[in-house]
Design a protein around this motif. Structure first.
Motif, PDB file in Angstrom:
ATOM      1  N   ALA A   2       0.824  -1.204   0.000  1.00  0.00           N
ATOM      2  CA  ALA A   2       0.000   0.000   0.000  1.00  0.00           C
ATOM      3  C   ALA A   2       0.862   1.260   0.000  1.00  0.00           C
ATOM      4  N   ASN A   3       0.382   2.269  -0.712  1.00  0.00           N
ATOM      5  CA  ASN A   3       1.109   3.532  -0.778  1.00  0.00           C
ATOM      6  C   ASN A   3       0.496   4.600   0.123  1.00  0.00           C
ATOM      7  N   HIS A   4      -0.737   4.387   0.559  1.00  0.00           N
ATOM      8  CA  HIS A   4      -1.435   5.388   1.360  1.00  0.00           C
ATOM      9  C   HIS A   4      -1.689   4.863   2.762  1.00  0.00           C
ATOM     10  N   LYS A   5      -1.793   5.794   3.678  1.00  0.00           N
ATOM     11  CA  LYS A   5      -2.039   5.436   5.071  1.00  0.00           C
ATOM     12  C   LYS A   5      -3.359   4.676   5.208  1.00  0.00           C
ATOM     13  N   SER A   6      -4.374   5.143   4.489  1.00  0.00           N
ATOM     14  CA  SER A   6      -5.695   4.511   4.571  1.00  0.00           C
ATOM     15  C   SER A   6      -5.653   3.088   3.995  1.00  0.00           C
ATOM     16  N   ALA A   7      -4.853   2.895   2.945  1.00  0.00           N
ATOM     17  CA  ALA A   7      -4.733   1.563   2.356  1.00  0.00           C
ATOM     18  C   ALA A   7      -4.019   0.611   3.309  1.00  0.00           C
ATOM     19  N   GLU A   8      -3.024   1.133   4.030  1.00  0.00           N
ATOM     20  CA  GLU A   8      -2.331   0.301   5.027  1.00  0.00           C
ATOM     21  C   GLU A   8      -3.288  -0.112   6.133  1.00  0.00           C
ATOM     22  N   LYS A   9      -4.153   0.824   6.531  1.00  0.00           N
ATOM     23  CA  LYS A   9      -5.143   0.528   7.566  1.00  0.00           C
ATOM     24  C   LYS A   9      -6.119  -0.535   7.066  1.00  0.00           C
ATOM     25  N   ARG A  10      -6.540  -0.423   5.822  1.00  0.00           N
ATOM     26  CA  ARG A  10      -7.470  -1.412   5.259  1.00  0.00           C
ATOM     27  C   ARG A  10      -6.830  -2.801   5.268  1.00  0.00           C
ATOM     28  N   ILE A  11      -5.543  -2.869   4.976  1.00  0.00           N
ATOM     29  CA  ILE A  11      -4.835  -4.156   4.985  1.00  0.00           C
ATOM     30  C   ILE A  11      -4.863  -4.749   6.387  1.00  0.00           C
ATOM     31  N   ARG A  12      -4.598  -3.908   7.399  1.00  0.00           N
ATOM     32  CA  ARG A  12      -4.627  -4.388   8.786  1.00  0.00           C
ATOM     33  C   ARG A  12      -6.031  -4.869   9.166  1.00  0.00           C
ATOM     34  N   GLN A  13      -7.037  -4.109   8.782  1.00  0.00           N
ATOM     35  CA  GLN A  13      -8.418  -4.478   9.111  1.00  0.00           C
ATOM     36  C   GLN A  13      -8.803  -5.787   8.426  1.00  0.00           C
ATOM     37  N   THR A  14      -8.402  -5.925   7.171  1.00  0.00           N
ATOM     38  CA  THR A  14      -8.727  -7.129   6.417  1.00  0.00           C
ATOM     39  C   THR A  14      -8.087  -8.355   7.033  1.00  0.00           C
ATOM     40  N   GLU A  15      -6.843  -8.219   7.488  1.00  0.00           N
ATOM     41  CA  GLU A  15      -6.166  -9.352   8.120  1.00  0.00           C
ATOM     42  C   GLU A  15      -6.890  -9.786   9.385  1.00  0.00           C
ATOM     43  N   ARG A  16      -7.287  -8.805  10.195  1.00  0.00           N
ATOM     44  CA  ARG A  16      -8.011  -9.123  11.434  1.00  0.00           C
ATOM     45  C   ARG A  16      -9.349  -9.790  11.134  1.00  0.00           C
TER      46      ARG A  16
END
Length: 87
Positions: A2-16
């Motif tokens: 991910a290149n954006h902060k929000s995209a990184e957050k989405r990745i974390r949420q998706t993993e959880r």
């Protein structure tokens, strides 16, 4: 990556969420397997008891968005008819 902060957050949420959903599906499969084993053994009382425990677990899967409502209804219907045929 991910290149954006929000995209990184989405990745974390998706993993959880993926981990949680996998555990839910695994739990549901365990309950279904208990019913299947009871049906295979031919014990109607045990099958009915396992089915009664599995029912709310499957419905919870529907409300949590892990399984589709019609899928759960179909599974419950087929298990129920197989248990009725045991007697």
């Amino acid at each position: 990556m991910a290149n954006h902060k929000s995209a990184e957050k989405r990745i974390r949420q998706t993993e959880r969420r993926t981990a949680l959903n996998r555990s839910r599906v695994s739990r549901i499969r365990t309950f279904l397997k208990k019913v299947e084993v009871a049906i295979a053994s031919g014990d109607k009382a045990a099958a009915t008891a396992a089915f009664v425990l599995a029912q709310p677990e499957l419905m919870r899967g529907t409300t949590k968005g892990v399984l589709h409502k019609n899928t759960v209804s179909r599974k419950l219907s087929r298990l129920s008819s197989r248990i009725k045929a045991l007697g």
